[in-house]
Design a protein around this motif. Structure first.
Motif, PDB file in Angstrom:
ATOM      1  N   GLU A   1       0.690  -1.396   0.162  1.00  0.00           N
ATOM      2  CA  GLU A   1       0.171  -0.301   0.354  1.00  0.00           C
ATOM      3  C   GLU A   1       0.876   1.503   0.057  1.00  0.00           C
ATOM      4  O   GLU A   1       1.971   1.148   0.840  1.00  0.00           O
ATOM      5  CB  GLU A   1      -0.499  -0.490   1.031  1.00  0.00           C
ATOM      6  CG  GLU A   1      -2.525   0.857   1.582  1.00  0.00           C
ATOM      7  CD  GLU A   1      -3.125   0.941   2.242  1.00  0.00           C
ATOM      8  OE1 GLU A   1      -2.861   0.100   3.788  1.00  0.00           O
ATOM      9  OE2 GLU A   1      -4.414   0.409   1.997  1.00  0.00           O
TER      10      GLU A   1
ATOM     11  N   VAL B   1      -5.238  -0.549  -0.931  1.00  0.00           N
ATOM     12  CA  VAL B   1      -5.682  -2.489  -0.927  1.00  0.00           C
ATOM     13  C   VAL B   1      -6.743  -2.451  -1.857  1.00  0.00           C
ATOM     14  O   VAL B   1      -6.516  -3.465  -3.043  1.00  0.00           O
ATOM     15  CB  VAL B   1      -6.274  -2.935  -0.242  1.00  0.00           C
ATOM     16  CG1 VAL B   1      -6.461  -4.452   0.465  1.00  0.00           C
ATOM     17  CG2 VAL B   1      -4.807  -3.154   1.556  1.00  0.00           C
TER      18      VAL B   1
ATOM     19  N   SER C   1      -6.908  -3.223  -6.116  1.00  0.00           N
ATOM     20  CA  SER C   1      -6.814  -4.885  -6.327  1.00  0.00           C
ATOM     21  C   SER C   1      -7.413  -5.329  -7.161  1.00  0.00           C
ATOM     22  O   SER C   1      -8.609  -5.125  -7.071  1.00  0.00           O
ATOM     23  CB  SER C   1      -6.171  -6.152  -5.126  1.00  0.00           C
ATOM     24  OG  SER C   1      -5.449  -5.092  -4.035  1.00  0.00           O
TER      25      SER C   1
ATOM     26  N   SER D   1      -1.205  -4.947  -1.010  1.00  0.00           N
ATOM     27  CA  SER D   1      -0.635  -5.928   0.518  1.00  0.00           C
ATOM     28  C   SER D   1      -0.907  -4.388   1.263  1.00  0.00           C
ATOM     29  O   SER D   1      -0.199  -3.910   0.856  1.00  0.00           O
ATOM     30  CB  SER D   1       0.170  -6.645   0.646  1.00  0.00           C
ATOM     31  OG  SER D   1       1.452  -6.340  -0.024  1.00  0.00           O
ATOM     32  N   PRO D   2      -1.616  -4.545   2.756  1.00  0.00           N
ATOM     33  CA  PRO D   2      -1.728  -3.733   3.268  1.00  0.00           C
ATOM     34  C   PRO D   2      -0.147  -3.289   4.254  1.00  0.00           C
ATOM     35  O   PRO D   2       1.411  -4.069   3.953  1.00  0.00           O
ATOM     36  CB  PRO D   2      -2.528  -3.721   4.333  1.00  0.00           C
ATOM     37  CG  PRO D   2      -3.259  -5.195   4.390  1.00  0.00           C
ATOM     38  CD  PRO D   2      -2.152  -5.739   2.843  1.00  0.00           C
TER      39      PRO D   2
END
Lengths: 112, 114
Positions: free
Chosen positions: B15, B82, B85, B113-114
């Motif tokens: 992120e 996120v 995506s 991804s976080p």
């Protein structure tokens, strides 16, 4: 709300059967399109129609048929001649003179 | 015939990272160029478009510039989330036909991804 409705969302059919996918739009668009999507592939054009009672083959028309009896509707029939029919099918529409296409939510066809 | 080539995925980012997805095209005329986004199990949504050389399309923080000299239309975003995506498709349309018979690239999956 204006948009494109495809039904059903999921469809299962036995091998050798014809099946018809529905596509309806209330955007008052002149043109409608059918695309096929396979995993890891882009979309490929099956058929398109620019006006009622007229349609043209796209890149992969073999084994498919369409009709355009009404401006709002463009059903796609997957015939038994289509050798590998399992795929995600997307319908789209656009206004004449505008290259932007709007898509429906798709129908996932599985042939068993 | 017309064709679109885009980078293979998946593209995996954290992120707030910078995103670039490359797209180049081959066309005989002067096409319109598009980026579409597809979320799992859904249809395609138009993300942005450009209809002539040097036009910049932009939407939701995404940008792409129509570069005729390099036949490219790369997608960029300064800080991904996120929720970005998805699978991204580059496409072109032959404007001379007046209709949207789109030619698509194979799509690039983006995973944030976080």
């Amino acid at each position: 709300d204006g948009g494109i409705t495809q039904s059903p969302k999921y469809l299962f059919r036995k091998e050798g059967q014809n099946v018809t996918l529905s596509c309806e739009q209330n955007l008052n668009h002149d043109a409608m399109y059918w695309y096929r999507q396979d995993p890891g592939q882009g979309l490929r054009l099956i058929y398109y129609s620019q006006i009622v009672n007229d349609f043209q083959k796209g890149d992969i028309a073999e084994g498919y048929s369409v009709s355009r009896e009404k401006k709002e509707s463009f059903p796609l029939t997957v015939t038994s001649a289509q050798k590998n029919p399992t795929a995600f099918y997307l319908c789209a529409s656009s206004q004449r003179g505008n290259t932007e296409a709007f898509f429906g939510q798709g129908t996932r066809l599985t042939v068993v | 015939g017309d064709s679109v080539t885009q980078m293979e995925g998946p593209v995996t980012l954290s992120e707030e990272a910078f995103l670039t997805i490359n797209c180049t095209y081959t066309a005989t005329g002067y096409p319109s160029l598009f980026w579409y986004v597809q979320y799992p199990g859904e249809g395609l949504q138009l993300l942005l478009k450009a209809t002539k050389a040097d036009d910049k399309g932009s939407n939701k923080g995404f940008e792409a510039t129509y570069r005729k000299e390099t036949t490219s239309f790369h997608l960029e975003k300064g800080s991904v989330q996120v929720s970005d995506s998805a699978v991204y498709f580059c496409a072109l349309s032959d404007r001379d036909s007046g209709y949207s018979t789109l030619t698509f690239g194979k799509g690039t999956m983006l995973l944030v991804s976080p």
